[in-house]
Design an enzyme around this catalytic site. Structure first.
Site, PDB file in Angstrom:
ATOM      1  N   GLY A 239       0.760  -1.242   0.000  1.00  0.00           N
ATOM      2  CA  GLY A 239       0.000   0.000   0.000  1.00  0.00           C
ATOM      3  C   GLY A 239       0.790   1.291   0.000  1.00  0.00           C
ATOM      4  NE  ARG A 276       0.065   2.504  -6.026  1.00  0.00           N
ATOM      5  CZ  ARG A 276      -1.055   2.460  -6.756  1.00  0.00           C
ATOM      6  NH1 ARG A 276      -1.066   2.996  -7.949  1.00  0.00           N
ATOM      7  NH2 ARG A 276      -2.145   1.889  -6.283  1.00  0.00           N
ATOM      8  NE  ARG A 312      -2.724   3.119 -11.523  1.00  0.00           N
ATOM      9  CZ  ARG A 312      -2.630   4.306 -10.982  1.00  0.00           C
ATOM     10  NH1 ARG A 312      -2.100   5.302 -11.645  1.00  0.00           N
ATOM     11  NH2 ARG A 312      -3.052   4.496  -9.767  1.00  0.00           N
ATOM     12  CE1 TYR A 316      -8.807   1.944  -9.816  1.00  0.00           C
ATOM     13  CE2 TYR A 316      -6.757   2.165 -11.022  1.00  0.00           C
ATOM     14  CZ  TYR A 316      -7.685   1.379 -10.372  1.00  0.00           C
ATOM     15  OH  TYR A 316      -7.478   0.035 -10.289  1.00  0.00           O
ATOM     16  CB  CYS A 342     -14.920   3.194 -30.196  1.00  0.00           C
ATOM     17  SG  CYS A 342     -14.054   2.890 -31.708  1.00  0.00           S
ATOM     18  CE1 TYR A 371      -1.749  -3.380  -8.763  1.00  0.00           C
ATOM     19  CE2 TYR A 371      -0.696  -1.348  -8.059  1.00  0.00           C
ATOM     20  CZ  TYR A 371      -1.121  -2.633  -7.786  1.00  0.00           C
ATOM     21  OH  TYR A 371      -0.925  -3.160  -6.538  1.00  0.00           O
TER      22      TYR A 371
HETATM   23  N1  LLP Z   1      -1.465  -6.949  -0.893  1.00  0.00           N
HETATM   24  C1  LLP Z   1      -2.777  -7.068  -1.187  1.00  0.00           C
HETATM   25  C2  LLP Z   1      -3.582  -8.058  -0.473  1.00  0.00           C
HETATM   26  C3  LLP Z   1      -3.343  -6.248  -2.161  1.00  0.00           C
HETATM   27  O1  LLP Z   1      -4.633  -6.379  -2.458  1.00  0.00           O
HETATM   28  C4  LLP Z   1      -2.533  -5.307  -2.846  1.00  0.00           C
HETATM   29  C5  LLP Z   1      -3.105  -4.436  -3.885  1.00  0.00           C
HETATM   30  C6  LLP Z   1      -1.171  -5.233  -2.507  1.00  0.00           C
HETATM   31  C7  LLP Z   1      -0.677  -6.060  -1.516  1.00  0.00           C
HETATM   32  C8  LLP Z   1      -0.217  -4.286  -3.180  1.00  0.00           C
HETATM   33  O2  LLP Z   1      -0.560  -2.967  -2.969  1.00  0.00           O
HETATM   34  P1  LLP Z   1       0.424  -1.779  -3.428  1.00  0.00           P
HETATM   35  O3  LLP Z   1       1.693  -1.886  -2.607  1.00  0.00           O
HETATM   36  O4  LLP Z   1       0.678  -1.941  -4.878  1.00  0.00           O
HETATM   37  O5  LLP Z   1      -0.346  -0.562  -3.127  1.00  0.00           O
HETATM   38  N2  LLP Z   1      -5.081  -1.144  -9.762  1.00  0.00           N
HETATM   39  C9  LLP Z   1      -4.936  -0.149  -8.721  1.00  0.00           C
HETATM   40  C10 LLP Z   1      -4.314  -0.722  -7.457  1.00  0.00           C
HETATM   41  C11 LLP Z   1      -5.050  -1.909  -6.891  1.00  0.00           C
HETATM   42  C12 LLP Z   1      -4.366  -2.493  -5.697  1.00  0.00           C
HETATM   43  C13 LLP Z   1      -4.977  -3.770  -5.295  1.00  0.00           C
HETATM   44  N3  LLP Z   1      -4.315  -4.450  -4.228  1.00  0.00           N
HETATM   45  C14 LLP Z   1      -4.146   1.032  -9.281  1.00  0.00           C
HETATM   46  O6  LLP Z   1      -3.801   1.001 -10.457  1.00  0.00           O
HETATM   47  O7  LLP Z   1      -3.917   1.997  -8.586  1.00  0.00           O
END
Ligand code: LLP
Length: 426
Positions: A239, A276, A312, A316, A342, A371
Site C-alpha cells: 500500500g 506499486r 488507470r 480512477y 471508441c 498496474y
Molecule cells: N497486498 C494485497 C492483499 C493487495 O490487495 C494489494 C493491492 C497489494 C498487496 C499491493 O498494494 P500496493 O503496494 O501496490 O499498493 N489497480 C490499482 C491498485 C489496486 C491495488 C490492489 N491491491 C491502481 O492502479 O492503482
C-alpha cells in the site's frame, strides 16, 4: 528515484536513448529500468534492516517473468492472488516458502495448487474459505498454513476503488469477529494457524493509517495468545504510495521506521507486500503521436496507446506525467491526450499543456510500471504492447508485442459454422 533522464534533449532509460528502442520494437511499449527496479527493492527491503521480515512483491502490480526474476534474485517473496500468479511466481524462480496467497475468491483448484506447492501461508478472507481450505488440505493429507486477513476498519484516505480496509469493503474478516473465527479455525484438523494479516489499501500517502493497523493487530495478537494460539507472523500488506505528480509519500525508510516503532518489542516475522512502490516509477509507457486535432472547445493529441494499454486514467482518473521523448522548442498547446479506442473515457491525460507535438513524435507516459501492462486488455482487438527492459546501454524485449494471429489464437469457429459466408447482393 528513477533512471529515466534526458541526455542532450533525448529521454534515456539508463544509458539507452528511448527513440532507439522505439525504432527497434515499434510503439506503444512499456519500458522498465533494471537499475531502478533493483534500487527500489533494495531501498525497501533494507529499510527493515535486521527486523525479521519477508518482502513479498505483490505480483498484480507487474507480473512479467523478467521483473519477477529480478526480485527473486534479490531474495524477494511474492504476494499472489490467483493460481496464475502462483504459476508465474514459481516459473520466475520465487521459492514457494516465500509466497503468501491473498484474495477473497480462491477456488478449490487454486487452493490445491498452493498446498501442493507448499507455499508459506494462505491469507484467508472468509469463514467459508477457511472450511474449504480445511477440506482440501484434509483430502491432500496436509495441514494448511493460514492467517486470517482481518479488516481493521481503517480509512486509508485513498481512492475509494483502491481502499480495502473499511467495513464496507469486501476484504477480510471484521477484526472484532475474527477472534471467534480464529477460535473455530483452531479446532479444524487440517489448518495450522500461523499469523494475522491485513492490507488496508493502495497508494497511501501517510504513515498514520499503517500505524493504526499495527496497533489493532497487536491488540488482536494479545487476545489470540490469551486463547493459547501461537502467532508467529504478522502480515502488514502493501500500500505504500508513490509520486505520480506532486504527492509526497513517506519514503520506504520513514515508512519502515514508523512501523518498527509501532511494533515495539514484537519479535515476530513481519511480512510486507509492496507492489506499486517497487515498480511504479521504474516503468514508462512510450507512445507515438498520430494526430493533433484542434477543436472549438478542446484540442486532442491522439496517440497510439489507449485505455486498453493503460487503464488507470480512465478507471480512477489517475494522473500520469507526460514527457516528450525528444525535447523541442514549440509553442505550447493545451489538450487532452487520448487513445484510438471508441470510448470517450479513453484518455491518458486531460487538459495537459505540452509543446505542440507533430505526428510521429514520441511521448513518455511516466510512472506506468505498476498496474500498467498488468491491467491491459485486447479491447477493440488491439494487440497488447511490447515490454522492454533496459540495462545500462542495452535493452531486451521481455514480452513480444502481440500479433493479430495472437488475438484469435484461442478462438474456434465450430464445424456447423464452417464454410465461407455466401456472397450476398447489397
Ligand atoms: N497486498 C494485497 C492483499 C493487495 O490487495 C494489494 C493491492 C497489494 C498487496 C499491493 O498494494 P500496493 O503496494 O501496490 O499498493 N489497480 C490499482 C491498485 C489496486 C491495488 C490492489 N491491491 C491502481 O492502479 O492503482
Amino acid at each position: 528515484m528513477h533512471h529515466f533522464k534526458y541526455h542532450q534533449g533525448i529521454l534515456q532509460a539508463e544509458a539507452v536513448p528511448v527513440p532507439r528502442i522505439a525504432e527497434a520494437v515499434g510503439t506503444p511499449f512499456y519500458l522498465y529500468s533494471l537499475a531502478t527496479l533493483e534500487h527500489h527493492y533494495q531501498a525497501f527491503d533494507q529499510a527493515f534492516g535486521r527486523v525479521p521480515h519477508l518482502t513479498c512483491f505483490a505480483l498484480k502490480a507487474n507480473p512479467n517473468l523478467a521483473v519477477l526474476r529480478i526480485f527473486a534474485r534479490m531474495g524477494a517473496g511474492a504476494d499472489i492472488v490467483s493460481g496464475g500468479e502462483l504459476y508465474r511466481a514459481l516459473k520466475a524462480g520465487i521459492a514457494p516458502e516465500r509466497i503468501v496467497y491473498s484474495g477473497v475468491g480462491k477456488k478449490t483448484e487454486e487452493i490445491e495448487f498452493a498446498l501442493k506447492k507448499k507455499i508459506f501461508m494462505l491469507n484467508v478472507e472468509s469463514p467459508e474459505e477457511m472450511r474449504l481450505i480445511d477440506q482440501v488440505a484434509g483430502r491432500l493429507k496436509k495441514k494448511a498454513p493460514v492467517a486470517i486477513r482481518v479488516n481493521p476498519d481503517i480509512d486509508a484516505k485513498t481512492h475509494p476503488y483502491i481502499s480495502t480496509g473499511l467495513k464496507k469493503n469486501k476484504f477480510g474478516i471484521n477484526i472484532r469477529e475474527s477472534l471467534e473465527e480464529y477460535r473455530l479455525a483452531r479446532d479444524l484438523p487440517h489448518v495450522q494457524i500461523k499469523g494475522v494479516d491485513c492490507h488496508i489499501g493502495s497508494q497511501l500517502l501517510l504513515t498514520g493509517p499503517f500505524l493504526e493497523a499495527v496497533e489493532k493487530l497487536k491488540k488482536l495478537v494479545t487476545a489470540l495468545e490469551a486463547l493459547g494460539l501461537t502467532i508467529s507472523v504478522l502480515d502488514l500488506g502493501g500500500g505504500l504510495g508513490i509520486t505520480y505528480h506532486e504527492e509526497e509519500p513517506p519514503r520506504p525508510r520513514e515508512y519502515a521506521r514508523a512501523i518498527i516503532q509501532a511494533l515495539g518489542r514484537e519479535s515476530r516475522t513481519i511480512i510486507l507486500e509492496p507492489g506499486r512502490v517497487l515498480v511504479g516509477n521504474a516503468g514508462i509507457l512510450v507512445t507515438k503521436v498520430l494526430y493533433v486535432k484542434r477543436g472549438e472547445e478542446k484540442n486532442f493529441i491522439i496517440v497510439d496507446a489507449g485505455m486498453n494499454d493503460l487503464l488507470r486514467p480512465s478507471l480512477y482518473g489517475s494522473f500520469h506525467g507526460l514527457l516528450p521523448v525528444a525535447k523541442k522548442k514549440a509553442p505550447a498547446i493545451q489538450a487532452d491526450v487520448v487513445g484510438p479506442i471508441c470510448e470517450s473515457g479513453d484518455f491518458l491525460a486531460k487538459d495537459r499543456t505540452l509543446p505542440l507535438p507533430q505526428a510521429g513524435d514520441l511521448l513518455a507516459v511516466m510512472s506506468a510500471g505498476a498496474y500498467g501492462f498488468s491491467m491491459s486488455s485486447n479491447y477493440n482487438a488491439r494487440p497488447r504492447a511490447a515490454e522492454v527492459l533496459s540495462r545500462g546501454r542495452e535493452f531486451d524485449i521481455i514480452r513480444k508485442r502481440e500479433t493479430y494471429a495472437d488475438l484469435v489464437a484461442l478462438e474456434r469457429i465450430p464445424a456447423f459454422l464452417r464454410g465461407k459466408p455466401k456472397e450476398r447482393n447489397l
